[in-house]
Scaffold this active site. Structure first.
Site, PDB file in Angstrom:
ATOM      1  N   ASP A  24      98.067 134.140  -0.027  1.00  0.00           N
ATOM      2  CA  ASP A  24      98.654 135.130  -0.941  1.00  0.00           C
ATOM      3  C   ASP A  24      98.599 136.578  -0.454  1.00  0.00           C
ATOM      4  O   ASP A  24      99.078 137.471  -1.150  1.00  0.00           O
ATOM      5  CB  ASP A  24      97.970 135.025  -2.311  1.00  0.00           C
TER       6      ASP A  24
ATOM      7  N   ASP B  38      90.058 135.297  17.238  1.00  0.00           N
ATOM      8  CA  ASP B  38      90.900 136.240  16.487  1.00  0.00           C
ATOM      9  C   ASP B  38      90.045 137.234  15.712  1.00  0.00           C
ATOM     10  O   ASP B  38      90.578 138.190  15.147  1.00  0.00           O
ATOM     11  CB  ASP B  38      91.850 135.492  15.541  1.00  0.00           C
TER      12      ASP B  38
HETATM   13  P1  AMP Z   1      89.877 135.103   8.505  1.00  0.00           P
HETATM   14  O1  AMP Z   1      89.194 133.805   8.337  1.00  0.00           O
HETATM   15  O2  AMP Z   1      89.695 136.052   7.347  1.00  0.00           O
HETATM   16  O3  AMP Z   1      89.539 135.766   9.817  1.00  0.00           O
HETATM   17  O4  AMP Z   1      91.455 134.813   8.507  1.00  0.00           O
HETATM   18  C1  AMP Z   1      92.072 133.943   9.413  1.00  0.00           C
HETATM   19  C2  AMP Z   1      93.569 134.103   9.308  1.00  0.00           C
HETATM   20  O5  AMP Z   1      94.020 133.767   8.005  1.00  0.00           O
HETATM   21  C3  AMP Z   1      94.073 135.502   9.597  1.00  0.00           C
HETATM   22  O6  AMP Z   1      95.313 135.410  10.247  1.00  0.00           O
HETATM   23  C4  AMP Z   1      94.226 136.078   8.211  1.00  0.00           C
HETATM   24  O7  AMP Z   1      95.193 137.115   8.171  1.00  0.00           O
HETATM   25  C5  AMP Z   1      94.691 134.869   7.421  1.00  0.00           C
HETATM   26  N1  AMP Z   1      94.316 134.960   6.013  1.00  0.00           N
HETATM   27  C6  AMP Z   1      93.091 134.793   5.468  1.00  0.00           C
HETATM   28  N2  AMP Z   1      93.133 134.924   4.135  1.00  0.00           N
HETATM   29  C7  AMP Z   1      94.414 135.200   3.817  1.00  0.00           C
HETATM   30  C8  AMP Z   1      95.099 135.444   2.589  1.00  0.00           C
HETATM   31  N3  AMP Z   1      94.472 135.435   1.418  1.00  0.00           N
HETATM   32  N4  AMP Z   1      96.426 135.685   2.658  1.00  0.00           N
HETATM   33  C9  AMP Z   1      97.084 135.686   3.831  1.00  0.00           C
HETATM   34  N5  AMP Z   1      96.493 135.457   5.010  1.00  0.00           N
HETATM   35  C10 AMP Z   1      95.177 135.217   5.012  1.00  0.00           C
HETATM   36 MG    MG Z   2      90.096 137.217  10.813  1.00  0.00          MG
END
Ligand code: AMP
Ligand code: MG
Length: 501
Positions: free
Chosen positions: A132, A259
């Protein structure tokens, strides 16, 4: 809802369009933020604001709050999101990207350096996949507080300028409320930005990306013929030192995917992180990390492995001859263990107040860590307490014995440690000052963050402010705040934090 207002140059002084944005597609694309209902500034970092030339009146203005919420663009700049990939828990994921983040502006700070400003939780982007684009209040408070706590500890990190909340509902396991954090860093490029193009076989695209990073962040390498190797060598060195920094304060990142690794060596992406309370070298802070890939004792090795992924992705930059490129990359990567080892040993030495470097230091250090590990002693309190040890008599260090379970091994160790201190002519008072400057009294323990979250979810944001200001001076004992240095009460020892944020 998407009623983001246009820039109004009369409200806050114009910012720059981030220089990264000039790279354009395929690296970065213009993406509007999505407005957030009735945003409220829950906290603003006035010290960082001052570094960015933003005075208090600006930071408190309605226009600034609107910008921090993603409800208004920063005059002079347009919001963008970027694409990256990443190795998540060891598996290559070809397309991630700023799924809920927007680069909104660049500002020249008081030190002359440029800072990128990015909102996190500011709405969907082409990289949101099925999610979202939002962040919940709970995880935003954690990122906001921890960024600045790490900075105050002296650990390289992205910073946090503002925390905005909103009653707007966000669905996770339950319905929560939305929030936006504004991150600030000289560059928000990740290892995964480079991996994305490498694994797509779009190797020509690596050059503009690396050139941008080198020209803006490593200008000292710009004119060198081995500029890419020079930058990569520097990132590997910074990452090795960063891992030592984390270990030294008992910080567990929780999601060390490539990432989430910074191409300029910052701590990046605060999610299910945790500071260790009861020491356990195998401590796993992320409830989702069932296999313990990112456990405390694995972090340095994972940092090394992540560097290997970055170097792999940058092979095409290193030499046109693939064999030669591998040789250069291997030579850079092979420096990691020694760089980490030296940095780590020095940090443990500092934490124990050892002024001289001696061959058997590692043994002395490891024996102490193993005593803490076996007894699950409180990591932060134990190191803080040991500065109070008198090296000239047998008086116990106030507060330390209470942390220890195996007193027999501890007493033997203390005798050796005292002997070592005496043999280097240690001045107890001066040593205590040195040790207190590297052994924090206060860290963002999970239960402290949780108290601020629980209060905030009930509409009281004062605990955010209290923790924020306390953690600005983590090395100074602050009278009246003893409870913030205490170990968590039994009921709050195992707060579960996971990737859901
Ligand atoms: P993270 O685990 O927070 O490092 O996120 C991993 C990937 O998922 C990244 O590309 C984030 O931008 C995407 N992501 C995580 N949560 C969301 C969210 N609520 N909406 C859109 N993208 C998300
Ligand atoms: Mg991340």
């Amino acid at each position: 809802m998407n009623d983001v207002r246009p820039a109004d140059v009369n409200i806050v002084s114009p910012a720059l369009q981030p220089s990264f944005v000039t790279l354009g597609a395929p690296y970065v694309v213009p993406v509007p933020t999505t407005a957030l209902a009735t945003p409220q500034l829950l906290h603003v970092n006035t010290a960082l604001g001052a570094e960015l030339g933003l005075d208090d009146a600006t930071l408190q203005s309605a226009a600034f709050v609107d910008i921090m919420a993603g409800n208004r663009a920063w005059p002079g700049a347009e919001s963008h999101s970027s694409v990256y990939g990443g190795h998540q828990f060891g598996t290559w994921v070809p397309r991630l990207g700023d799924g809920r983040a927007h680069l909104i502006a660049e500002i020249v700070a008081a030190d002359g350096g440029r800072r990128e400003l990015q909102l996190k939780g500011s709405g969907p982007t082409p990289y949101s996949r099925f999610a979202d684009g939002r962040a919940v209040l709970r995880s935003s408070i954690r990122e906001y507080l921890c960024s600045e706590a790490m900075h105050a500890l002296g650990i390289p990190t992205t910073r946090a300028l503002a925390l905005v909340g909103s009653p707007q509902p966000v669905r996770r396991e339950t319905i929560e409320s939305a929030a936006v954090v504004c991150r600030v860093a000289p560059s928000l490029l990740r290892f995964g930005h480079f991996e994305y193009f490498y694994y797509r076989d779009e190797h020509a695209e690596l050059t503009p990306l690396a050139d941008h990073l080198i020209d803006t962040q490593f200008p000292q390498f710009s004119q060198r013929t081995d500029r890419y190797a020079a930058w990569l060598g520097e990132v590997v060195a910074r990452t090795a030192r960063l891992m030592a920094d984390w270990q030294a304060v008992g910080f567990c990142h929780g999601v060390m995917n490539t990432d989430n690794f910074s191409a300029i060596g910052l701590t990046l992406d605060y999610g299910p992180f945790g500071f260790i309370d009861a020491f356990d070298v195998h401590h796993i802070c992320n409830h989702t990390d069932e296999g313990g890939r990112y456990a405390y004792d694995q972090q340095p090795m994972i940092g090394h492995w992540n560097c290997s992924r970055l170097l792999q992705a940058c092979l095409p930059l290193l030499d046109t001859d693939p064999q030669r490129a591998v040789e250069i990359a291997t030579a850079i990567l092979d420096r990691f263990p020694a760089l980490y080892g030296e940095a780590m040993t020095q940090r443990w030495r500092n934490k124990l107040g050892l002024a001289e470097a001696r061959d058997d230091d590692r043994e002395l250090i490891n024996r102490f860590l193993s005593i803490l590990d076996r007894g699950h002693s409180d990591f932060t309190r134990s190191f803080r307490a040991i500065s109070r040890l008198n090296s000239h008599d047998d008086a116990p260090a106030h507060g330390l014995r209470e942390e220890i379970a195996d007193l027999e091994r501890y007493d033997a160790w203390i005798a050796d440690y005292r002997a070592r201190l005496r043999s280097e002519g240690s001045d107890d008072a001066a040593r205590a000052v040195r040790m207190n400057a590297v052994n924090p009294c206060y860290v963002l323990r999970n239960h402290l963050a949780q108290a601020a979250i629980t209060a905030a979810e009930g509409g009281d944001f004062s605990e955010i402010a209290r923790l924020f200001s306390l953690l600005q001076r983590p090395y100074d004992e602050q009278p009246g705040n003893e409870m913030y240095a205490a170990e968590p009460p039994p009921a709050l020892r195992h707060i579960e934090v996971s990737c859901s944020s």
